[in-house]
Write an enzyme that holds these catalytic residues in place. Structure first.
Site, PDB file in Angstrom:
ATOM      1  CG  ASP A 228      37.670  34.070  41.803  1.00  0.00           C
ATOM      2  OD1 ASP A 228      37.791  34.879  43.117  1.00  0.00           O
ATOM      3  OD2 ASP A 228      37.127  34.687  40.993  1.00  0.00           O
TER       4      ASP A 228
ATOM      5  CD  GLU B  96      37.966  40.766  43.206  1.00  0.00           C
ATOM      6  OE1 GLU B  96      37.642  39.823  44.121  1.00  0.00           O
ATOM      7  OE2 GLU B  96      37.870  40.347  42.219  1.00  0.00           O
TER       8      GLU B  96
ATOM      9  CG  HIS C 272      38.212  35.680  47.054  1.00  0.00           C
ATOM     10  ND1 HIS C 272      38.085  37.075  47.380  1.00  0.00           N
ATOM     11  CD2 HIS C 272      38.085  35.677  45.545  1.00  0.00           C
ATOM     12  CE1 HIS C 272      37.881  37.592  46.305  1.00  0.00           C
ATOM     13  NE2 HIS C 272      37.717  36.821  45.340  1.00  0.00           N
TER      14      HIS C 272
END
Length: 591
Positions: A361, A337, A528
């Site tokens: 995550d 991401e 994260h």
């Protein structure tokens, strides 16, 4: 194109310049300190790429301005990025110190009684502090005899910690972060901050639209023979997991093959964009063959890519791992991401250890009470106070299955130069590739699925940027946890059982953010985090101090905290010192 040379460590033996017996009596001892330091570093430390670290020793001992300048000329011509000054005696403080403000530097003053090495150390550090050029102090706990050439354990620990962190600083300088795409789903870490990279890390940001990846795939700007090798390797090594998609979203064999091919091509093309590929020059694609000199990268993916093309999970997982169809090799650093700040934490971890990093995550805190309510079983052992579920859609390094073994046969993640092909194969065998969930990834893809073995020491980190303050670093040392299978299956299924899982139990201190596991989760600064093998928080703290990034949260023992000596002048509370010193000195590469 000429390959960029690796940074070296410069050793500066400094000496009392008085002739007629003083200097002459110290020459051999002083130079031997320099040689012993160089031997220690070359034997114990490697670059993240696996190459042996090279030390450069000044041609003569340094007694004053002239010899200091000659040393600097030699270092400048040999890409010295870190310096260690050593001495067993009194020398002339400000006349002999390393004055390069960008270069991490330490001074080892020999703890002996015959000559005052400690006095020089104090005088030189005072000069560094007064001039605003922080340096690290190294001084043995116990007095040594003048003819003792050994390096005490406490001195060795500081020399190696400084060298590891200093090389990380020098290795990042001048490199780039490759931002493939832009902001993913509003994630702040993917709002790539050029000033942070330039001012704190000495790096550039190369922004490339995801259409460049599309162009490279569509126009065959890659090594076609390597693609066939990658496909054959995947056919041999990939185990496919359950397809949990509804029947109308399941792909047929030909469609799955196309998804696999594109996923492997994404890995190849992102790699080529990072580091270049001379094979492309042979196809007449000279510009593309150069790459972007990237030491780390991020791929936006969601959603502008993943709504129509295969997601980045397979590409990122393979790039972040220590092996692929070319065998065992140095892992890349590629952030899911395009979370550049998590990418920087990955980069720190890789540079300090040479190992692959687990991107995840920070998903769920499971209290002991909640686990027992849901599963009917109680957490125990390392997990007794609760656990954090670290899970992402499949981009974590496959090394994270911890099927490699240390010298005692315990599960671990090794530096890539220590990994055998058998261990790489074991990590692959422990991984399933599950078709991406259509609701998340309409373009398909494959998510890697594995479970990290329990009892492995890890350090979880994260960089965040705070407006008005700048970057901060979070550190949480702890362990992976192995749950009973039935318990794991129940908890894992509540999130997504097609993704890789690490159950993490941070080490608690009973204070502040480490009062309990809930507090660790509650104080984590973003969605994260990164897992680096080992309890290496002290190395992160030293590296952060070099870069002037304050540490806002950690559970490292105070005795292991190692920062420049000038930090002690910024107050009496050790963490407040860090904030005040970082603010006072500003980013390493001020802009």
């Amino acid at each position: 194109m000429k390959k960029i040379s690796l940074p070296k460590i410069g050793i500066r033996p400094v000496i009392d310049g008085r002739r007629m017996g003083v200097r002459e009596s110290l020459e051999e001892q002083t130079m031997n300190m320099a040689k012993a330091t160089a031997v220690l570093i070359t034997e114990k430390i490697r670059h993240a790429c696996g190459a042996q670290v090279e030390c450069v020793i000044a041609d003569t001992c340094i007694a004053g301005m002239a010899e200091s300048a000659a040393c600097e000329e030699k270092f400048s011509s040999q890409n010295v990025g870190v310096t260690i000054t050593v001495t067993p005696c009194w020398c002339y403080g400000s006349e002999t110190i390393d004055m390069d403000p960008m270069r991490p530097k330490a001074i080892w003053g020999f703890n002996g009684t015959e000559r005052p090495g400690a006095v020089y150390l104090a005088a030189a550090l005072a000069a560094h502090s007064q001039k605003g050029i922080p340096a690290f102090s190294i001084y043995g706990h116990d007095v040594q005899d003048a003819d003792d050439t050994s390096i005490p354990a406490d001195v060795e620990e500081k020399l190696l910690r400084f060298a590891r962190a200093g090389l990380a600083v020098a290795s990042m300088k001048g490199k780039s972060y490759l931002s493939v795409g832009g902001v993913s789903m509003g994630i702040a870490g993917s709002i790539v901050d050029h000033n942070f990279f330039e001012s704190w890390l000495g790096m550039k940001v190369q922004a490339v639209d995801m259409t460049e990846l599309r162009r490279r795939i569509d126009q065959k700007i890659y090594d076609e023979a390597e693609l066939e090798m990658a496909l054959a390797w995947a056919d041999k090594n990939f185990r496919y997991g359950e397809d949990q998609n509804a029947s109308q979203y399941k792909r047929n064999e030909a469609q799955n093959r196309a998804v696999l091919k594109e996923s492997l091509l994404m890995a190849m093309c992102i790699r080529d964009m990072m580091q270049g590929n001379k094979t492309l020059a042979g196809k007449g694609l000279v510009e593309e063959s150069l790459g972007y000199n990237a030491i780390a990268a991020g791929f936006q993916g969601q959603r502008h890519w993943t709504d129509q093309y295969p997601n980045g999970d397979t590409a990122e997982a393979l790039l972040n791992s220590s092996f692929d169809w070319n065998g065992v090799r140095e892992p890349f650093v590629v952030a899911t991401e395009n979370d550049s700040l998590n990418g920087v934490a990955m980069l720190f971890g890789h540079q300090l250890t040479g190992t692959a990093q687990i991107f995840a995550d920070v998903r769920t805190y499971w209290s002991p009470e909640a686990v027992e309510r849901v599963t009917g079983q109680a957490l125990s052992g390392l997990a007794e106070h609760g656990i954090i579920h670290l899970i992402n859609s499949g981009s974590a390094a496959l090394d994270g299955a911890c099927k490699q073994r240390d010298s005692e046969g315990k599960p671990t993640m090794k530096p890539h130069w220590e990994i055998s092909q058998q261990e790489a194969d074991a990590c692959l065998a422990a991984t399933e590739w599950c078709p991406a969930i259509h609701e998340y990834f309409r373009g398909g893809g494959y998510s890697s699925r594995f479970l990290t073995e329990g009892g492995v020491p890890f350090t979880m980190t994260r960089v965040n940027i705070i407006k008005g303050l700048g970057p901060v670093l979070q550190i949480a040392e702890g362990w992976s946890v192995e749950l009973p299978k039935a318990m794991h299956d129940q908890l894992d299924a509540r999130t997504n059982s097609t993704w890789p899982t690490t159950w993490f139990a941070p080490r608690l201190t009973g204070k502040g953010p480490f009062t309990d596991v809930y507090s660790v989760m509650a104080n984590w600064g973003a969605n994260h985090g990164v897992l680096t093998i080992g309890h290496v928080g002290a190395d992160f703290i030293t590296l952060a101090a070099m870069l002037r990034i304050p540490v806002c949260m950690h559970n490292v023992e105070e005795a292991k905290i190692y920062r420049p000596s000038a930090w002690a002048a910024h107050g009496m509370d050790i963490e407040g010192q860090d904030y005040r010193a970082c603010q006072n000195y500003g980013p390493l590469y001020k802009r």
